[in-house]
Design a protein around this motif. Structure first.
Motif, PDB file in Angstrom:
ATOM      1  N   GLY A 148      22.732  22.882  50.224  1.00 50.97           N
ATOM      2  CA  GLY A 148      22.182  21.959  51.205  1.00 50.97           C
ATOM      3  C   GLY A 148      22.290  20.519  50.745  1.00 50.97           C
ATOM      4  N   GLN A 186      21.759  30.726  50.217  1.00 50.44           N
ATOM      5  CA  GLN A 186      20.668  30.823  49.251  1.00 50.44           C
ATOM      6  C   GLN A 186      19.764  32.021  49.530  1.00 50.44           C
ATOM      7  OE1 GLN A 186      21.263  27.385  46.626  1.00 50.44           O
ATOM      8  NE2 GLN A 186      19.851  29.065  46.514  1.00 50.44           N
ATOM      9  N   THR A 190      21.301  26.855  53.982  1.00 53.60           N
ATOM     10  CA  THR A 190      20.205  27.354  53.138  1.00 53.60           C
ATOM     11  C   THR A 190      19.986  28.848  53.341  1.00 53.60           C
ATOM     12  OG1 THR A 190      19.112  25.192  53.151  1.00 53.60           O
ATOM     13  CG2 THR A 190      17.747  27.101  52.606  1.00 53.60           C
ATOM     14  N   SER A 220      17.699  23.752  47.535  1.00 50.62           N
ATOM     15  CA  SER A 220      18.963  24.166  48.136  1.00 50.62           C
ATOM     16  C   SER A 220      20.099  23.301  47.595  1.00 50.62           C
ATOM     17  CB  SER A 220      18.893  24.053  49.664  1.00 50.62           C
ATOM     18  OG  SER A 220      20.130  24.398  50.247  1.00 50.62           O
ATOM     19  N   ASN A 222      14.009  27.282  48.746  1.00 48.25           N
ATOM     20  CA  ASN A 222      14.518  28.584  49.175  1.00 48.25           C
ATOM     21  C   ASN A 222      14.539  29.557  48.002  1.00 48.25           C
ATOM     22  OD1 ASN A 222      17.219  26.469  49.388  1.00 48.25           O
ATOM     23  ND2 ASN A 222      17.082  27.898  47.671  1.00 48.25           N
TER      24      ASN A 222
END
Length: 388
Positions: A79, A229, A225, A76, A269
């Motif tokens: 993230g 994503q 995330t 991520s 992810n």
């Protein structure tokens, strides 16, 4: 006919290698900066990068072979950018690791209980994007500050990025990353050389579950995330005619996140940007053979996992600002897209701006970082204005 057929047969392999190289080099610095910001030592950050590469590689091998689709996984990046703007939580690195474990459990819960994903979807997109933009701002300012402090070291990295943005945008950040490594090698040669581990090594951490880290890291990291994503990753795959097996993908990435968290990985992810390389025409004219690109990318990530520790050692041995410059350049496109999505619509713009300002402030209240308070401020503002 053999000569004409050969390029199309090799295209998935070439696209797969490119997927891994672009995904790794374009966000390596972001992940390194994020893990370090929440308390990881260089060895722990290197371990996190290693296990993230392995986790996404194993997940891609499983999913691509099982479903014969070019499904790409990634760490991520948004993230990691969020982590870079969060700071060390109460409880230090073990508390951050505990938050990573909870993120993985939330992703698993999303697979078992789809309504959790629906709850995330209820957060207005402009507010979610404004939170991400606010978090990204400080990282994107890093190249400006660094080039003022040390222009002879930083300028080659920025100029390389600028030239490639003009002529080969996809390679701009990877090229800047390579130039940054060259700069670091030259600099360290005159300063005693790099110090640290060169061989792959996993650094385990016993997680601590602190309330501040769970609210200030786990919850925003999960939201970012999912929103930045996983959901876009599904859309990219659908645009090329592939249906993502949602529950199985969430299960695989959730398990990968939980397992990797104990060694310092923050989140695994669906890939969004690099997914287009392995799922699109670059991977060959036959959509039924493009899954080979995802499998090739997986094997490439395993090779990069071995190299990640050495690259981390080299990166952290360099002059101040180089890694942060690459990270900031890598996130400029994401910042622009997030700002555009946050304020493009007139309705709800005030709430989005409030969210952005709070997230960019970097404030921490009761041990909880700015990303969480930005979401709260944005949602409250949106509710008040809607009532008005």
């Amino acid at each position: 006919m053999h000569d004409a057929a050969t390029p199309s047969r090799s295209q998935p392999i070439t696209a797969g290698v490119l997927t891994a190289l672009v995904g790794f080099t374009s966000s390596f610095a972001v992940v390194l900066a994020g893990l370090t910001a929440v308390g990881a030592s260089p060895a722990q950050a290197a371990s996190g990068l290693l296990v993230l590469c392995v986790a996404q590689a194993l997940g891609m091998l499983w999913m691509s072979r099982r479903h014969r689709i070019p499904l790409s996984l990634a760490w991520s990046t948004p993230g990691a950018a969020l982590l870079a703007g969060t700071g060390v939580p109460d409880g230090g690195w073990p508390a951050a690791v505990g938050a990573f474990v909870v993120v993985g459990l939330l992703i698993l819960l999303t697979a078992l209980w789809p309504h959790l994903g629906d709850l995330i979807a209820m957060i207005p997109a402009p507010i979610a994007q404004a939170m991400l933009a606010g978090v990204l701002l400080s990282l994107c300012l890093a190249p400006v500050r660094a080039v003022v402090d040390d222009p002879w070291v930083i300028a080659p990295v920025i100029l390389t990025w600028l030239a490639l943005v003009r002529f080969a945008p996809r390679l701009a950040v990877p090229a800047a990353f390579v130039v940054a490594l060259v700069v670091i090698v030259i600099w360290t040669a005159g300063h005693g050389g790099p110090t640290g581990d060169w061989l792959p090594r996993i650094e385990g951490t016993v997680p601590a579950f602190e309330v501040g880290a769970l609210i200030g890291i786990a919850l925003p990291l999960y939201v970012v995330t999912m929103a930045s994503q996983n959901v876009p990753g599904v859309a990219v795959m659908a645009s090329y005619g592939y249906q993502v097996p949602w529950r199985e993908t969430m299960t695989v990435t959730g398990l990968g996140t939980v397992a990797g968290a104990f060694a310092g990985g923050h989140a695994v992810n669906l890939a969004a940007i690099t997914a287009a390389i392995s799922a699109g025409p670059d991977a060959g004219p036959d959509p039924k053979r493009r899954w080979i690109a995802a499998e090739t990318a997986a094997w490439s990530y395993l090779v990069l996992a071995v190299a990640s520790v050495a690259l981390t050692t080299l990166a952290v041995s360099g002059p101040p600002g180089v890694v942060e410059t690459v990270a900031g350049l890598a996130l400029l496109g994401t910042l622009g897209a997030s700002l555009s999505a946050a304020v493009s619509a007139t309705e709800g713009r005030e709430a989005a701006v409030v969210t952005f300002v709070v997230a960019a402030s970097g404030v921490s209240v009761a041990g909880i970082g700015a990303a969480f308070w930005a979401l709260v401020a944005g949602l409250v503002t949106a509710a008040v204005l809607r009532r008005r």
